[in-house]
Each structure stands twice: as structure tokens, then as C-alpha cells.
Design a protein around this motif. Structure first.
Motif, mmCIF file in Angstrom:
data_model
loop_
_atom_site.group_PDB
_atom_site.id
_atom_site.type_symbol
_atom_site.label_atom_id
_atom_site.label_comp_id
_atom_site.label_asym_id
_atom_site.label_seq_id
_atom_site.Cartn_x
_atom_site.Cartn_y
_atom_site.Cartn_z
ATOM 1 N N LEU A 133 64.890 -42.339 56.073
ATOM 2 C CA LEU A 133 64.365 -43.642 56.516
ATOM 3 C C LEU A 133 65.531 -44.638 56.593
ATOM 4 C CD1 LEU A 133 61.269 -44.807 55.937
ATOM 5 C CD2 LEU A 133 62.336 -46.062 54.301
ATOM 6 N N LEU A 135 68.422 -43.921 57.875
ATOM 7 C CA LEU A 135 69.118 -43.642 59.052
ATOM 8 C C LEU A 135 68.033 -44.244 60.184
ATOM 9 C CD1 LEU A 135 70.261 -39.970 58.628
ATOM 10 C CD2 LEU A 135 71.664 -41.958 59.078
ATOM 11 N N ALA A 136 66.907 -44.352 60.142
ATOM 12 C CA ALA A 136 65.871 -44.678 61.064
ATOM 13 C C ALA A 136 65.925 -46.259 61.195
ATOM 14 C CB ALA A 136 64.578 -44.334 60.871
ATOM 15 N N LEU A 137 66.535 -46.967 60.337
ATOM 16 C CA LEU A 137 66.679 -48.560 60.314
ATOM 17 C C LEU A 137 67.590 -48.886 61.426
ATOM 18 C CD1 LEU A 137 66.468 -49.456 56.663
ATOM 19 C CD2 LEU A 137 64.850 -49.781 58.349
ATOM 20 N N PRO A 138 67.247 -49.923 62.256
ATOM 21 C CA PRO A 138 68.027 -50.471 63.185
ATOM 22 C C PRO A 138 69.391 -51.342 62.476
ATOM 23 C CG PRO A 138 66.062 -51.635 63.061
ATOM 24 C CD PRO A 138 66.141 -50.611 62.166
ATOM 25 N N LEU A 142 69.331 -55.427 61.500
ATOM 26 C CA LEU A 142 69.195 -55.901 60.307
ATOM 27 C C LEU A 142 70.385 -56.566 59.161
ATOM 28 C CD1 LEU A 142 67.135 -52.931 58.420
ATOM 29 C CD2 LEU A 142 66.470 -55.366 58.873
#
Lengths: 305, 335
Positions: A133, A135-138, A142
Motif C-alpha cells: 500500500l 509503495l502505491a502511494l504517490p 504526499l
């Protein structure tokens, strides 16, 4: 592998720790050696420099503003007449301090999560989903949002400098632990199948001591490699935040902030951009070379070749 | 393979929902009031009305669901209407920017081409440069070309884009005066001269990003080629009497492209996110610059939407990379 004669001779040598082998391999990597020297030089210059070059980085001498390099000011002065060399050293201290602390935090988080996920099967699923999860965040957007939103609150509580320092270190730390966690988990999973772990477990070693005595020392090498890469990453991220104007306050120099301030005077005094940019680049480049050499030196498949 | 793709697609939905919740909560719990900047002479009841008109009156879960509905249903319908001239989305509330009071989707659609042109082109160029460099430096390992290639890629990888960008501006825009330092997005290409101007203003931002991307991809390409060059099937191919060209460019290259293709796919979302800095350096008013101005202006709907779009791209390209890996390498079919 086939010729046994040299092997026999080696067997009579006095035993030496594996760290000597690592050092031997490391010292044959020319880039890594130069990188280490450059990095240590920069760190020492930044730490000891202010004692030798005693001009205050915040001292304003408005009559000596915008000077080009001279004996009085080796790197020139800025638009308020502050000495650039002193500011560079003060800025470097902050940048490197941010790099180190953020790296330590991300390493701590990454190793903790990696070991927990690898060692305890029940935690593996949830923790690895959490890693995916993250790793999928920009991350850069952020980070910007986090810094923008929480800067005021933290500045009010801890003072403008400490507050921003805490904020940036925490923000970088909690957005960069994922790679370490993944690598450590993989290594721990492989370690768990080894005989010495079975032996330790069969004599009744509790999990806590199992991790601290048997698992952690054996995952040290990937952690060390990600430590060096983590410093580079943290320094770049901090400078990027400062460069976007979302880092430290203006009168508090860091390399990224100095670069950001110098961009406004790009046309008139282009050399002022050069110093902080070169400092960031050399630090990151040397740290990356160190990481490269360390990875080769700690890889037993390459070592000894 | 199909079931795997389907399963991954379905799994992406809860992931995205969770990410959207994180983004929403992070922005919502943050201190900072959008009405804080308003003059103090405004009476409190008017201020409350303003807050309500910004949609801040409702409790948090309702606002989250509303935003989700606006983002996932209303915006796509409006985009569909705009392209095909239909009227499905009429009367539906859209995500409204607090800065401009216009729909977020429209602004993003305006900014998208600049980002895609500058950043997308640089990614394509970077990949095209990186692949031959990686192949050649792996084939001639430890030659002067390899040494130079690894050094340049190390430098390109380590030197931050905000410094290379500024450096290029100092050299080529300030000292030599070859290229303009600021990207003019209002420029319209109508004839040859304006086309030349467009190319000139794109050279520097594209070069900066292309160098950065090429550095990363060529490292992967080199490592992957080196892994494959030592394999047994290479020896077999040579033993069969194939020419060196066929061995390297057909057998080895095709196999070593497998991980590289996935790395390239994984890097696509960073086009949008990572180019924030480069867009700022060259004043390209693309998506990254839009995000920065929105963050400065406390424009929460805009920041939420943009960040979530970046997240969608990351999840999507992760999925594409996984599926590509399965297609390219039959050993890793996830059936």
C-alpha cells in the motif's frame, strides 16, 4: 574450485573475521574508496569547518552584498552580504543531519517491519499488504502535502527550526522504509530455514533472543547497503522539498534552500547556484558509490573473485 | 492469465479505496482552515455560510463518500459527455476547485498536454538512449565504454534534477543564450519558425529528464544483460554457429528485456509525480506545477484529486507491469 593446492595453504592461515574479507573486497572497488574519502571529507568539513571559519552564517554585512569570490569571502556573499562559505557549512550540517536521522528512522521502521513479517507468519500477510500500500502511494506529492499541512503546528510547538526538522525527518522516514522492509523480510524468510536457526530453536531460545542474536546479525549486510542508499535518498528529498520552498524557513540555510534562494539571482550571479548544487551532487554521488562498493563487498558470490 | 488479470483488477479496487481514504483523511485532519484567510470583518454567520458552500458543513464520512461519488462517477461522465456530446452527467455535482471555482477535471485536462509532451517525450527519449547504452556496456563489460557509461549513469542518477536543470539554464540560457529558460505554454505551433521555437524551448527540460530516466534504465539494462550473457543457452547458441549479432541481439536481448520492460512500465507513473520539480525549474505549467500551486493555496479538492490520480496511475502501472511479466515470461504465468 578444482585446484586444491592453494586452498590447503589458506587453511593454515590464522582465522580472520569476515569483515576483513569485506574490507578487502571494498578496497578493490576504486569508486567506492574515492566515494568514502569524498564523503568523509565533506562530513568533516561541515562539522569542523565552522570552528576554523568563524564568520557567523547569519551575520548580515549589507555593504558587502553580492560579492564575487575573494580572500575575505572564498565563495562570495549573498544578497544580504552573508558569507556563502559559512552558510554552506551551516547548510551542510543540517542537510547531512537530516539525511542521517531520516535514514536511521526509515531503517528502523524497515528492519522492524521486515523482521516481524519474515519471522512471524501471522503478521506476514498484513504487514506486506501495508508495504504494498505504501509503495502505491504517490510519495512526493504526499510529502509536499504533509509538510505544507503540519508545518505550522509543529513550528508552533517546537520552534520553527526544530519543528521543521522533526517534520521533515519523520516525513522522509515514513515514506522510504518499504524497500528495506521487503529485502529484510526476504532474507529473514530464507534464514528461518537454516540449520542454525533450527538448532537454536530446539534448545528453547525465545523469539526475542532468536531475533536479536541470530536473525538480526545475519540481515546486517542488506541493511547496511540500504542505509547508504537511504542517506542519499533522504538528502535529495530534503533538498527537493527546500527547493520547492516547502522545507526549512528562509533564514535557516540548508543546501536545498541555498539553491532555491540562488535561483532568483541566476542571471546576475550564476556561481551562487553552483556551490550548493555541487555540494548536494558530490555528497549523493559519493554515498551512492559507497553503496555500490558495499553491495559488492557484502555479496559472498562476488567476494574473493 | 486472464483470471489472474481479473483478480488483480478486482484487488486494485480496495487498494485504491484505501489509498483514497488515507489521502482524504490526511488532508482533512490537517490543521489549516480554508476560510482562515478571509477578512475579519466578515460576520461569523456569513463565514459559516461560506464554509457550508465549500461543502465543509457535513460530517466527514458523508463528505468522503460525496467526494468519491463526484470523482468516480460524475467526473468520468462529464468527460464522456465532453468527448461524445451526450448528456449523461448533466446536473451532477463535480469536484470544484476552491481557487478558481471551476471544475477540477477541466483544469487538469487543460494542464495534461504540457506534462505529457515534455515529460512523456523525455521518458521515451530516455528509454531509447538507455537501451543501446545498457546493451553495449554489458557486452563490452569493463571496457572504456562501459566505464564511461556506468560513470555517466551514476552521475545522472545521483545529481538531482533541480540542479541539472538549473545548471543547464546557467550554461545554455544565461551564458550562451541558445534556449529560453522559461517554457512558454501559450505558444502555438503554426508554421516552421514557431515549430523551431517550440523545439528550442523543449530541449532543456526534456534533456534533464531524459538524462535522469536514461541513467536509471541503462543500469537495469546492463545488469539484466550481464545476468543473461553468462547463461548456458548463450553458449549453446554460439556452439550452434550463430553469428554474434544474432546471439546478442536476438537471444540475449529478448530475454534480458523481460525485467527491463517491467521496470519501464513501473517508471511511467513517476513521469507525472517525479516531474514536479523539473516543471517547477522550467516553469512548465503542467500537472506538477498545478499541484504545487494548489498546495500553496490550500485548495484541498484539487490536491486530493491530483494526488489520487497519481495513486491510480501507480496502481494501474503496477498491474500492467505484473501482467506484462506474465505475458513475456511463460514461466511466470500465475495460473
Amino acid at each position: 574450485m578444482t585446484d586444491t593446492a592453494p586452498l590447503k595453504e589458506e587453511a593454515y592461515r590464522p582465522p580472520r573475521s569476515q569483515w576483513w574479507d569485506v574490507w578487502d573486497q571494498f578496497s578493490t572497488h576504486r569508486g567506492a574508496l574515492i566515494g568514502t574519502i569524498v564523503f568523509l571529507t565533506i562530513v568533516f568539513a561541515v562539522l569542523i569547518g565552522p570552528y576554523l571559519w568563524t564568520i557567523e552564517p547569519t551575520f548580515i554585512d549589507i555593504r558587502a552584498r553580492n560579492q564575487s569570490p575573494s580572500f575575505a569571502h572564498p565563495l562570495g556573499t549573498d544578497q544580504l552580504g552573508r558569507d556563502m562559505l559559512a552558510r554552506m557549512m551551516a547548510g551542510g550540517k543540517v542537510s547531512i543531519a537530516v539525511g542521517f536521522t531520516a535514514m536511521l528512522l526509515s531503517l528502523l521502521l524497515g528492519t522492524l517491519i521486515g523482521v516481524l513479517a519474515g519471522y512471524f507468519r501471522r503478521l506476514d500477510g498484513p504487514l506486506m499488504r501495508l508495504t504494498d500500500l505504501f509503495l502505491a502511494l504517490p510519495l512526493l506529492p504526499l510529502l509536499l502535502v504533509m509538510v505544507m499541512l503540519f508545518r505550522e503546528t509543529l513550528s508552533a510547538r517546537f520552534g520553527p527550526e526544530t519543528g521543521v526538522f522533526i517534520l521533515i525527518v519523520v516525513a522522509i522516514g515514513i515514506t522510504s522504509w518499504m524497500q528495506t522492509a521487503r529485502i529484510v523480510r526476504g532474507d529473514v524468510l530464507a534464514l528461518k530455514e537454516r540449520e542454525f536457526v533450527l538448532a537454536a530453536r530446539s534448545i528453547g531460545t525465545p523469539s526475542r533472543r532468536m531475533i536479536t542474536r541470530h536473525v538480526l546479525p545475519n540481515v546486517l549486510s542488506p541493511v547496511m547497503v540500504s542505509a547508504t542508499l537511504g542517506i542519499a535518498n533522504a538528502i535529495i528529498t530534503e533538498s527537493a522539498l527546500s527547493f520547492l520552498g516547502l522545507g526549512f524557513p528562509p533564514d535557516f540555510p540548508t543546501w536545498g534552500r541555498l539553491l532555491f534562494d540562488a535561483v532568483d539571482y541566476l542571471q546576475q550571479y550564476p556561481e551562487r547556484v553552483l556551490w550548493p548544487g555541487l555540494a548536494i551532487s558530490f555528497t549523493v554521488l559519493s554515498v551512492n558509490y559507497m553503496g555500490d562498493g558495499l553491495r559488492d563487498a557484502l555479496d559472498p558470490r562476488i567476494r574473493g573473485r | 492469465m486472464f483470471t489472474f488479470t481479473l483478480r488483480r483488477l478486482l484487488l486494485a479496487i480496495p487498494t485504491l479505496l484505501f489509498i483514497s481514504l488515507i489521502i482524504f483523511l490526511l488532508l482533512d485532519f490537517a490543521p489549516g482552515d480554508p476560510t482562515a484567510q478571509l477578512p475579519l470583518t466578515i460576520p461569523p454567520e456569513v463565514k459559516a455560510k461560506i464554509r457550508e458552500s465549500l461543502g465543509l458543513g457535513e460530517p466527514i464520512h458523508i463528505r468522503y463518500l460525496l467526494w468519491l461519488k463526484q470523482f468516480a462517477v460524475a467526473e468520468p461522465l462529464h468527460a464522456f459527455d465532453a468527448t461524445f456530446g451526450t448528456h449523461f452527467g448533466e446536473g451532477m455535482q463535480r469536484v470544484i476547485s476552491w481557487q478558481t471555482r471551476s471544475p477540477v477535471g477541466d483544469i487538469i485536462a487543460q494542464r495534461m498536454p504540457q506534462t505529457l509532451w515534455v515529460v512523456g517525450l523525455s521518458y521515451v527519449l530516455g528509454t531509447l538512449i538507455a537501451l543501446p547504452i545498457g546493451v553495449l556496456s554489458a557486452y563490452r563489460q569493463y571496457s572504456w565504454f562501459d566505464q564511461l557509461g556506468t560513470f555517466v549513469s551514476m552521475v545522472g542518477y545521483s545529481v538531482p534534477t533541480f540542479f541539472t536543470g538549473v545548471l543547464l539554464i546557467v550554461i545554455f540560457a544565461v551564458n550562451l543564450g541558445w534556449f529560453p529558460s522559461i517554457y512558454d505554454t501559450t505558444h502555438v505551433v503554426s508554421d516552421w519558425d514557431s515549430f523551431v521555437f517550440q523545439v528550442r524551448q523543449m530541449v532543456m527540460p526534456v534533456a534533464v529528464l531524459a538524462l535522469y530516466n536514461a541513467a536509471q534504465i541503462s543500469r537495469f539494462m546492463r545488469a539484466s544483460m550481464l545476468d543473461n550473457l553468462g547463461q548456458d543457452y548463450v553458449r549453446t547458441a554460439r556452439a550452434k554457429g550463430m553469428s554474434e549479432k544474432v546471439v546478442v541481439l536476438v537471444h540475449v536481448l529478448r530475454n534480458s528485456m523481460i525485467p527491463v520492460v517491467t521496470v519501464i512500465a513501473l517508471g511511467v507513473p513517476t513521469i507525472f509525480g517525479g516531474a514536479i520539480i523539473t516543471e517547477q525549474v522550467f516553469k512548465v505549467n503542467g500537472l506538477g506545477q498545478l499541484l504545487i500551486t494548489a498546495i500553496y493555496a490550500n485548495d484541498i479538492p484539487m490536491v486530493q484529486t491530483l494526488t489520487f490520480i497519481f495513486a491510480i496511475l501507480i496502481v494501474l502501472f503496477n498491474l500492467i507491469a505484473d501482467v506484462l511479466y506474465g505475458i513475456l515470461d511463460p514461466r511466470i504465468r500465475y495460473d
